[in-house]
Write a protein that holds these residues in place. Structure first.
Motif, short mmCIF file in Angstrom:
data_model
loop_
_atom_site.label_atom_id
_atom_site.label_comp_id
_atom_site.label_asym_id
_atom_site.label_seq_id
_atom_site.Cartn_x
_atom_site.Cartn_y
_atom_site.Cartn_z
N VAL A 4 76.72 14.73 33.12
CA VAL A 4 77.51 14.19 32.02
C VAL A 4 77.37 15.06 30.77
N PHE A 5 78.47 15.24 30.06
CA PHE A 5 78.45 15.88 28.74
C PHE A 5 78.85 14.82 27.71
N LEU A 6 78.16 14.80 26.57
CA LEU A 6 78.44 13.83 25.50
C LEU A 6 79.02 14.52 24.28
N LEU A 7 80.11 13.96 23.76
CA LEU A 7 80.69 14.43 22.50
C LEU A 7 80.77 13.25 21.53
N ASP A 8 79.98 13.31 20.47
CA ASP A 8 80.01 12.29 19.42
C ASP A 8 79.44 12.93 18.16
N ASP A 9 80.06 12.69 17.02
CA ASP A 9 79.62 13.37 15.81
C ASP A 9 78.39 12.73 15.17
#
Length: 212
Positions: A4-9
């Motif tokens: 899994v890759f996570l993108l959240d600022d």
């Protein structure tokens, strides 16, 4: 092991999601980012099974990242995670080829289950909503000047390009040779004055937004 890759600022959100996802032992977070542009570069190289993408970021949005990543590697599944229940964003997510669209209010166990289901090839999108999207493509944008030069077959292929499908996947859906699909894609891009299929997907989304 599901990659899994996570993108959240928000770093604190990413930290919490990493702990949550990896607690079960069958999910490994192989990368993370707080930047849409950085994520769009890194995800294809890392080749995760699922990219969990925040819908809204300071330098872009997860929906565009999903579209760009799937244009490069359609085996990577996109799961849009958002704080906002927005019909247009949901529509755009479907157009970008996302496998799921969930709100951040989701329970932790349900999010883990969502990642597992998406990794297994399931769609978390309501079939009725997906059907409405396709109807908007077929009926809502029949007459725009940009699409007037396309044949019915080219319009159908544009729909699939907008969904993020590869030439091979489109060939399978339409019972055509992959080379034939490639020729159709080249033809429709030329007619639309475009160079890349990602541009065609963006144009299709724009036209749908203008001709609802």
């Amino acid at each position: 092991m599901i990659r899994v890759f996570l993108l959240d600022d928000h770093e604190v959100v990413r930290r919490g999601l990493i702990d949550l996802l990896q607690a079960g032992g069958d999910i490994e977070v192989v990368g993370e980012s707080g930047s849409a542009q950085e994520a769009a570069r890194r995800i294809p190289a890392l080749r995760p099974d699922v990219a969990v993408l925040d819908a809204r970021l300071p330098d872009g949005n997860g929906i565009d990242v999903c579209r760009d990543v799937r244009a490069i590697d359609s085996t990577i599944k996109g799961l849009i995670l958002t704080s906002y229940e927005d019909d247009e964003a949901l529509f755009a997510a479907i157009m970008a080829g996302a496998s799921g669209y969930v709100l951040k209010q989701i329970r932790g166990t349900d999010l883990v289950d969502a990642v597992r289901r998406v990794a297994a090839g399931q769609s978390l999108l309501d079939p009725a909503v997906t059907q409405r999207v396709l109807e908007r493509i077929r009926n809502g944008v029949e007459q725009p000047r940009e699409l007037a030069s396309l044949t019915d077959q080219e319009r159908r292929i544009l729909e699939f390009v907008a969904e993020g499908l590869t030439n091979r996947e489109i060939a399978g859906r339409m019972f055509l040779a992959e080379k034939t699909v490639k020729n159709y894609v080249s033809s429709l891009l030329a007619k639309l004055g475009l160079e890349r299929r990602t541009q065609a997907a963006v144009l299709a989304t724009k036209l749908l937004g203008e001709h609802r």
